[in-house]
Enzyme design. Structure first.
Site, PDB file in Angstrom:
ATOM      1  N   LYS A   1       0.848  -1.192   0.000  1.00  0.00           N
ATOM      2  CA  LYS A   1       0.000   0.000   0.000  1.00  0.00           C
ATOM      3  C   LYS A   1       0.885   1.245   0.000  1.00  0.00           C
ATOM      4  O   LYS A   1       1.895   1.291   0.709  1.00  0.00           O
ATOM      5  CB  LYS A   1      -0.912  -0.017   1.238  1.00  0.00           C
ATOM      6  CG  LYS A   1      -1.982   1.076   1.231  1.00  0.00           C
ATOM      7  CD  LYS A   1      -2.896   0.971   2.455  1.00  0.00           C
ATOM      8  CE  LYS A   1      -3.979   2.040   2.450  1.00  0.00           C
ATOM      9  NZ  LYS A   1      -4.818   1.988   3.662  1.00  0.00           N
TER      10      LYS A   1
ATOM     11  N   SER B   1      -9.836   2.678   2.683  1.00  0.00           N
ATOM     12  CA  SER B   1      -8.889   3.321   1.795  1.00  0.00           C
ATOM     13  C   SER B   1      -8.019   2.351   0.992  1.00  0.00           C
ATOM     14  O   SER B   1      -7.498   2.703  -0.057  1.00  0.00           O
ATOM     15  CB  SER B   1      -7.953   4.217   2.603  1.00  0.00           C
ATOM     16  OG  SER B   1      -7.155   3.442   3.468  1.00  0.00           O
TER      17      SER B   1
ATOM     18  N   SER C   1     -10.046   0.335   6.843  1.00  0.00           N
ATOM     19  CA  SER C   1      -9.401   0.423   5.522  1.00  0.00           C
ATOM     20  C   SER C   1      -8.801  -0.878   5.010  1.00  0.00           C
ATOM     21  O   SER C   1      -8.448  -0.967   3.835  1.00  0.00           O
ATOM     22  CB  SER C   1      -8.315   1.502   5.535  1.00  0.00           C
ATOM     23  OG  SER C   1      -8.902   2.771   5.536  1.00  0.00           O
TER      24      SER C   1
END
Lengths: 98, 525, 532
Positions: free
Chosen positions: C97, C172, C196
């Site tokens: 990420k 997210s 997330s």
């Protein structure tokens, strides 16, 4: 809780160093009003006797020994700088002494 | 922003103290002498190449996290204990949020409403030997900022600069901020008390061994808050009636970086405040900048309501809860309080009050102590440090402790004098060599050939020469005017460039010039 | 070339399967990396010079580092050829990420303000991944600074859900979740501040775990809300998730909030769970985390999962956590407050974007900061910074931030009481399946409600998992089940999740992801649409 004014948003934007455009100020004031209205419930649930929790885990006294570790090189330190000069970060003129 | 570089009106000091009661507030920032920064492992040495003592943490790079320096916490607690403070049983760091280019994260990791130490006092000795108690509000931990250099513009100062250059080597160096409660009752002695407090604090911190306390390098920095209020006629400065009068608006003078400046800045601000008040003007609550050269303060940033630091508990550092047993252990490591220690040393050394005070003011107590410990007699050690060395330090504009000579070298030098190897004047020449980096005193004696000459052969020749050069004087001595021998001794010493053993010279002259009737066979052995 | 344990298409393999085949040298790490890079090239789409997604494709990656990946893979192959014993996941590809600092690789957090920033250091998690000799394929897309539940708040364009390219992949961490569902990588990392990791897993039919707060180092994770953020593993199976969890977790002296002491063996727990037996386990159903506001198909799959858990031998009880009703409110005060401070460092002085204000001759540092932050931050980030600045300001601190911190205490107490009655708690992960792109952009509150069930775990620091519980009847999209365990008992997630997964996949005759539509067909349609 009272509604948040455009002037208040403008002051907050100054504190947060974000130059908001006039239309952004209007939009944000309206949106923050709705959000603050929704989150206002927190003010009503916990009594005086309830302690605040700032950290999810009850750790205390975490320290490290006073022993040097490797630093970045000057080149690495400045590698992301928008501008550099003489081994230092070059920044726009500073208005006021702190 | 208002910048007033013009000198403001001031009132005569006597008139100030006749009409107003000053209240002081002193904030001292001290840089700890830990090996590493407060929240990361970068070294703290002074004077490194810019941005070479930085890492993701102190540079505020995205993702980096702080971890507290154990030694920093320990020093903070020891300082708190030495200031007679209570030590928090549980406290946290907080973030103080404001934007400034020399602050990498745009928040300072500090302590807010939960300082590690609070409610203490420091007894301060004044010049007349009396003691004044300064109450301590708190001592808390925080981190230093980076350093900006302002480029362009005529003076290199912040105003008119074209841009600035930032070095973050100093960012994250551990600081302890020590804040007094309002200092009331100082009266006309406020400037002296301010200086004496900072001086006493410096002595204490030095004795604790937690900081270099070099004001000129910024490792000890003082901000002086001052306000005036109307004096209640006929009462003492610290009286209840006087204390009942509400405090006036205060100014905060920054950058006061020498003891003398602390006194001067407070005195100046008293006269400036008084002039404004007398003229019916209001005092602006603001930051003032002290100018060492001109001896005045100028207006800085106005403290306004817009300032809102949005403090909240630092989530990246966990709470501190010092074990009471550990705190007690640290209490046991506290040094003897400097004033008490001074009294003890003075008694041990047999110095007069004035002699001792000179040593203290020169910052020479530790130096003399170490010199005595290295074998010198106290009087001799004092003579060197408050005499020759103090004079040279003063001439060079450096602190005595920063002179490039160690107490052990001074003791060794005195040892050479005591052993008769050097005269006092030779010793001063040897000291010059030591200060110039020529080595230990014994090395300088050899390399410069400064040893006292007591060899009879060499001395005899010089003595004979002196007699030959000064026949009139020689005759006087021969005729019984023994005192006249001094002039001949001087001539020999001059010839020998001060290196002759004066006692021996005198003995040789006396022998050579003895009345003829008592002459037997003079042999040199 | 490939052995019997692997499918012909290497991108369909599990991490566990790849690890085994790599160790047995049935397949090379270079082959594995190349297969995944080829898949990325085929389905991820393209980006313009500014990094903005172009055309309709998955767009899970912001940055693909093919050369580095192949070099790392080759080094693994060479080491194995030289007879070295390597860590379990050596040579297995992973997507990281973009919120994690990667030395030498761009790290933008989905923000314009960090465009082009290349960190001079690795996050501890990334260092752990490298030490495990895993092969980093690239950095995945995310809502800007992890603020959002759809990845639509990325400055570089949204990631699309492989189940339906017109829908959100969650957020997210939508990039990581989509990359798994699109078979671009077998493993990915995530961070979870309010859901997330779990919500994207839920809406993409993948598995994600938010470990106990402090179990995975936060050093090098660009902070959103420090007291809530926690990094964790993302994968397609419970065992794969556990294998990555084991690599990521561990004490780190660089993070003051990192946990010390024994870490549970999550891999063993996953394997134990796979036997399908939950005898002696009590599962608590949180009354406040279902019902009104939850999509019918989501609730139906949830009920079904409860039945499966009972079948497996678990005792299912109902528990009540009344303060969860105000968790969302507390969260939306604490998060913006901490974020407003954490994001102050993006000021154009030391790294990242610098924008000079227009119409100013010689701008001051202050003016440049204001202009840069105005240009570099997106709407959602600005909204939350202003909200947080408000909540922390002197007149409002006690009412807002202070009260929210008290609610946090109440939520911890509710959890403590609930875990007194049950070993784990369960709920639907997200109230809905994946919604269409753009659906909630104009209504921040509606977007925030996506995290209503995941947020309590962050406020209390307890671990949580989301795993597939099937497809919703009404839209055929994945539904996630959330499992929560007490702090430090992350292994319970894997035990229960492993059992549920074993029974459900046996029942379905394969994993949920076997039913993800063929992306090449969808991409072809999209391409036709674009040329029309």
């Amino acid at each position: 809780m009272s509604a948040i004014s455009r002037e208040e948003v403008s002051h907050l934007a100054m504190l947060a160093r974000i130059d908001l455009q006039p239309d952004e100020l209007d939009r944000l004031a309206a949106q923050l009003d709705v959000i603050l209205d929704a989150v206002a419930t927190v003010t009503q649930v916990a009594g005086e006797d309830v302690p605040a929790t700032s950290h999810p885990m009850p750790l205390t006294n975490v320290t490290r020994p006073d022993e040097p570790r490797p630093c970045l090189t000057q080149e690495e330190a400045l590698s992301g700088a928008p501008a550099a000069e003489a081994g230092r970060f070059r920044v726009p003129r500073i208005l006021e002494e702190d | 922003m208002t910048v007033t570089d013009t000198t403001e009106a001031v009132l005569a000091y006597d008139d100030v103290v006749a009409a107003y009661d000053p209240v002081l507030g002193l904030e001292v920032h001290v840089e700890l002498n830990t090996a590493t920064k407060m929240f990361c492992g970068c070294p703290t040495g002074f004077g490194a190449e810019p941005n070479t003592q930085v890492c993701p943490v102190c540079l505020g790079l995205p993702g980096a996290l702080p971890v507290l320096n154990a030694r920093g916490l320990e020093s903070a607690i020891r300082i708190g204990l030495a200031l007679n403070c209570e030590i928090a049983t549980w406290c946290r760091f907080a973030r103080k949020n404001y934007f400034y280019p020399d602050m990498p994260k745009n928040f300072q990791t500090s302590q807010y409403d939960e300082p590690i130490a609070f409610n203490g006092f420091l007894d301060v000795e004044l010049d007349d030997g009396s003691t004044f108690r300064v109450e301590i509000e708190r001592a808390h931990m925080e981190e230093d900022t980076g350093k900006s250099t302002h480029v362009g513009g005529s003076t290199g100062r912040i105003h008119g600069a074209d841009h600035s250059l930032v070095d973050y080597n100093r960012a994250g160096i551990p600081l302890i901020e020590i804040v007094t409660k309002p200092v009331e009752g100082a009266g006309e002695r406020a400037p002296e008390i301010a200086r004496a407090y900072v001086s006493a604090l410096r002595d204490l911190l030095r004795a604790l061994g937690v900081s270099d306390v070099r004001m000129e390098q910024g490792s000890l920095r003082c901000d002086a808050n001052l306000s005036l209020r109307a004096k209640v006629p006929g009462t003492a400065p610290g009286s209840a009636e006087q204390r009942a009068v509400p405090l006036g608006t205060r100014s905060e003078t920054k950058n006061v970086n020498s003891l003398r400046s602390v006194e001067r800045a407070v005195r100046y601000e008293m006269t400036r405040h008084a002039a404004r008040l007398a003229a019916g003007l209001r005092i602006v609550q603001e930051t003032r900048h002290w100018h060492e050269d001109t001896g005045i303060t100028t207006s800085g940033r106005e403290k306004s309501d817009a300032e809102d630091y949005r403090y909240f508990p630092e989530p990246d550092l966990v709470p501190m809860s010092p074990d009471p047993a550990w705190v007690d252990e640290l209490r046991g490591t506290l040094p003897e309080p400097p004033p008490q220690r001074r009294r003890r040393l003075q008694a041990d050394w047999g110095f007069a009050d004035l002699e001792m005070r000179d040593l203290v003011n020169a910052g020479a107590v530790e130096l003399v102590e170490a010199t005595v410990a290295a074998g010198a007699a106290p009087a001799a050690a004092r003579k060197w440090w408050s005499g020759e060395l103090a004079r040279r330090a003063n001439a060079d504009g450096v602190e005595l402790a920063a002179m490039p000579v160690t107490p052990a070298q001074v003791a060794a030098l005195q040892g050479l004098v005591d052993a008769g190897t050097l005269t006092d004047s030779l010793a001063r020449q040897v000291l010059e060599g030591v200060l110039a980096g020529e080595g230990e005193p014994a090395d300088v004696v050899e390399s410069r050939g400064l040893r006292v000459v007591s060899d009879d052969g060499a001395l005899g020749a010089a003595v004979d020469q002196a007699i030959a050069d000064n026949p009139d004087v020689a005759d006087k001595v021969r005729s019984g005017k023994v005192a006249a021998v001094g002039a001949l001794v001087g001539a020999v010493m001059k010839q020998m460039r001060g290196q002759a053993d004066a006692a021996k010279v005198k003995a040789l002259l006396t022998e050579r010039l003895a009345p003829a009737d008592s002459t037997t066979d003079v042999t040199t052995s | 070339m490939t052995g019997t344990t692997l499918p012909a298409d290497l991108t369909r393999a599990t991490a566990a399967g790849l690890a085994q085949a790599l160790a047995a040298r049935e397949v090379s790490a270079v082959e594995v990396a190349q297969a995944h890079l080829d898949r990325i090239a085929a389905v991820d789409g393209t980006r313009d010079a500014d990094g903005v997604a172009t055309g309709k494709a998955v767009h899970a990656f912001l940055h693909v580092c093919a050369e580095n990946a192949l070099a790392d893979a080759k080094a693994v192959d060479d080491a194995r050829a030289a007879g070295q014993t390597l860590p379990v996941l050596a040579g297995v590809p992973i997507a990281v990420k973009d919120v994690m600092a990667t030395r030498g690789l761009p790290t933008t957090c989905g923000s314009r303000i960090l465009q082009g920033w290349v960190p001079p250091y690795d996050a501890t998690v990334v260092a752990n991944i490298r030490a495990a000799r895993m092969v980093v394929l690239g950095k995945t897309n995310m809502d800007e600074f992890a603020m959002g539940s759809s990845t639509e708040h990325s400055a570089y364009g949204p990631t699309r859900n492989p189940w339906d390219l017109d829908r959100i992949p969650g957020g997210s961490g939508g990039g990581s979740a989509a990359s798994l569902a699109a078979f671009e990588t077998p493993l990915a990392t995530g961070t979870d501040t309010g859901g997330s990791i779990r919500q994207p897993a839920s809406v993409t039919g993948t598995v994600g775990v938010k470990p106990t707060y402090g179990a995975v180092s936060r050093y090098g994770l660009v902070a959103l809300a420090s007291s809530l953020d926690q990094a964790g593993p993302c994968a397609r199976t419970v065992l794969d998730t556990a294998l990555l969890h084991q690599v990521m977790a561990g004490h780190d002296p660089m993070d003051s909030t990192s946990l010390t002491g024994e870490y549970p063996d999550v891999v063993a727990a996953a394997r134990a769970g796979a036997t399908g037996s939950l005898d002696g386990v009590t599962v608590g159903v949180v009354r406040e985390l279902s019902g009104d506001g939850y999509q019918a198909g989501v609730l139906r799959r949830f009920e079904e999962s409860l039945a499966v858990l009972t079948e497996a031998g678990a005792k299912v009880v109902e528990v009540s956590c009344p303060s969860f009703a105000v968790a969302l409110a507390a969260y939306y005060l604490i998060l913006p407050s901490e974020a407003s401070s954490n994001l102050a460092k993006f000021d154009a002085m030391r790294y990242g974007l610098r924008v000079e204000p227009g119409g100013v001759a010689a701008p001051t540092a202050e003016q440049v900061m204001g202009a840069t932050r105005a240009a570099g931050f997106g709407d959602e980030v600005k909204r939350r910074i202003i909200l947080g600045t408000y909540a922390l300001s002197s007149g409002y601190y006690d009412a807002y931030y202070g009260s929210a911190q008290k609610v946090r205490t109440l939520i911890q107490r509710d959890f403590a009481a609930a875990f007194g009655q049950a070993d784990v708690l369960v709920s639907p992960t997200s109230p809905t399946t994946a919604f269409p792109l753009g659906d909630k952009l104009e209504n921040p509150l509606a977007m925030y409600l996506q995290d209503v069930a995941t947020i309590p775990a962050n406020l209390a620091g307890v671990p949580g998992m989301s795993l597939p519980s099937g497809l919703a009847d009404e839209d055929g999209l994945p539904v996630g089940l959330q499992i929560l365990a007490p702090a430090g008992a992350d292994d319970r997630l894997y035990r229960v999740g492993g059992a549920l997964e074993a029974i459900l996949t046996a029942r379905w005759g394969g994993s949920v992801l076997d039913r993800v539509p063929d992306l090449s067909a969808a991409l072809a349609t999209a391409a036709n649409g674009a040329t029309r």
